[in-house]
Design an enzyme around this catalytic site. Structure first.
Site, PDB file in Angstrom:
ATOM      1  N   ASP A  14    -149.134 -56.279   9.781  1.00 61.24           N
ATOM      2  CA  ASP A  14    -148.010 -56.449  10.721  1.00 61.24           C
ATOM      3  C   ASP A  14    -148.298 -57.506  11.785  1.00 61.24           C
ATOM      4  OD1 ASP A  14    -146.687 -54.129   9.501  1.00 61.24           O
ATOM      5  OD2 ASP A  14    -148.160 -52.940  10.596  1.00 61.24           O
ATOM      6  N   HIS A  42    -142.613 -58.282   5.094  1.00 61.19           N
ATOM      7  CA  HIS A  42    -142.682 -59.537   5.841  1.00 61.19           C
ATOM      8  C   HIS A  42    -141.300 -59.876   6.387  1.00 61.19           C
ATOM      9  CE1 HIS A  42    -146.574 -60.905   3.603  1.00 61.19           C
ATOM     10  NE2 HIS A  42    -146.724 -59.830   4.318  1.00 61.19           N
TER      11      HIS A  42
END
EC number: 6.3.4.4
Length: 430
Positions: A14, A42
């Site tokens: 992340d 993503h």
């Protein structure tokens, strides 16, 4: 002469890889995924429009960029096809741009059932998987019993292998976990439907990559998750089931390490983690809540709230070493705007007061306390800054101190979610 660039995460995932891959694909002929599965998430923001990708490489939004999924990626056909359709509804010609290695292991319904049954059985000791079958699919691969995408195109052979696998996995599901068995015929019929849709997307990805290399094309390799989730180098057992570090490129795509020119490590200006596992700098106070709210820290794949904490130079130093990082990209700098003081973890202290280096497994983190160096914060906004000079002096000092502590240059700074909200000091393809 082309350049081959890697973009990977240096924390627990992340870190903002998707935005940076999208930014850099302006220079790339192809973008390659080489590990993980649809447990990755993503997020790209282009002209204010948000797109979340799970399996398809982040270069898919760039016209003329070929997107390749290498043999190291585990593929759930249903998830892949849903993602393709969703992008096509936005007018993106995915099937023209996407090609997949037939050697990719398949994630099928029994993998998902096993993953979820295990997490349920672990109770409070659960690892925090996404429950999408990633781990069980990699297990089948390593045990040399797994089905691969290429098997889909040989019905009789596929059916025979599937029958054996279901006998094996259903025995565990029913007798150990007390869960329902997975139906053979239903699974086979679904897989044969997938075969018809996936066949046009097949390509020998390894051969294609080396042809591009010989032709002097620029290639980008897109990592999923983060270095501290690596099956070998992460906070084991609270890790994913693939090699998220740079070594995974060679095994997951067939592209040897000597062909790589630049490895870009993505790191947040603070630290986050999803799910269980060690997190020395985790904050449980108002600052932690501030970072979570300002940074919109919710998983792109699961929607789970991320744990937030101060920047950890110790884990980043380890990630730089195991990946041979060329340069760093510091993301979400703007999230720190408004904090009066900012802490950086410069070491860990054990119960005896001795400062130690990064542990190699989860149990070794027990009893460790972070040692902090405090720096002044800044009240001015860094959001959308495009040059280093636009940043407040305290923000520039923070960036410089991070470089000094970890021993690697910060070549890119992200100051917002949009691809244009970026400061590029040294371009990986330059």
């Amino acid at each position: 002469m082309g350049k081959n660039v890697v973009v990977l995460g240096t924390q627990w995932g992340d870190e903002g890889k998707g935005k940076i891959v999208d930014l850099l694909t302006e220079h790339a002929t192809a973008v390659v995924r080489y590990q993980g599965g649809h447990n990755a998430g993503h997020t790209l923001v282009i002209d204010g429009e948000k797109t979340v990708l799970h399996l398809i490489p982040s270069g898919v939004l760039r016209e003329g960029v070929q997107c390749l999924i290498g043999n190291g990626v585990v593929v759930a056909p249903d998830a892949l096809l849903r993602e393709i359709v969703k992008l096509e509804e936005k007018g993106i010609p995915v099937r023209e741009r996407l090609r997949i290695s037939p050697s990719c292991p398949l994630i099928l319904s029994y993998h998902v059932a096993l993953d979820q049954a295990r997490e349920k059985a672990r109770g409070e000791f659960k690892i925090g998987t996404t429950g999408r079958g990633i781990g069980p699919a990699y297990e089948d691969k390593v045990a040399r019993r797994g089905l691969r995408i290429g098997d889909l195109f040989h019905r009789e052979r596929f059916a025979a292998k599937l029958g054996e696998l279901l006998d094996y996995h259903n025995f565990v599901l029913v007798n150990y976990y007390k869960e329902p068995a997975i139906d053979f015929q239903k699974t086979l019929d679904e897989c044969m439907e997938y075969a018809d849709m996936l066949k046009p997307l097949m390509l020998d990805v390894t051969a294609a990559l080396h042809e591009m290399r010989r032709d002097g094309k620029d290639i980008m390799f897109e990592g999923a998750q983060g270095s501290l989730l690596d099956i070998d180098h992460g906070t084991y057992p609270y890790v994913t089931s693939s090699n998220t570090t740079a070594g995974g490129i060679a095994t997951g795509s067939g592209f040897g390490p000597m062909y790589l020119d630049y490895i870009l490590g993505i790191t947040k200006a603070y630290t986050t983690r999803v799910g269980s596992g060690p997190f020395p700098t985790e904050l449980f106070d108002d600052v932690g809540a501030f970072l979570a709210k300002r940074g919109h820290e919710f998983g792109a794949t699961t929607g789970r709230a991320r744990r937030c904490g101060w920047f950890d130079a110790v884990i980043l130093r380890r990630a730089i070493e195991i990946n041979s990082i060329s340069g760093l990209c510091l993301t979400k700098l703007d999230v720190l705007d408004g904090l009066e003081t900012i802490n950086i973890c410069v070491g860990y202290e054990n119960e005896e007061g001795a400062v130690i280096d990064a542990p190699t497994d989860a149990d070794s983190y027990l009893g460790l306390r972070p040692v902090y160096e405090q720096m002044p914060g800044w009240s001015e906004s860094t959001l959308g800054a495009k040059t280093l000079e636009e940043l407040p002096a305290a923000a520039r000092a923070y960036i410089k101190r991070v470089e000094e502590l970890v021993g690697a240059p910060i070549d890119i700074i992200s100051t917002g979610p949009d691809r244009n909200e970026t400061i590029v000091l040294r371009h990986p393809f330059g």
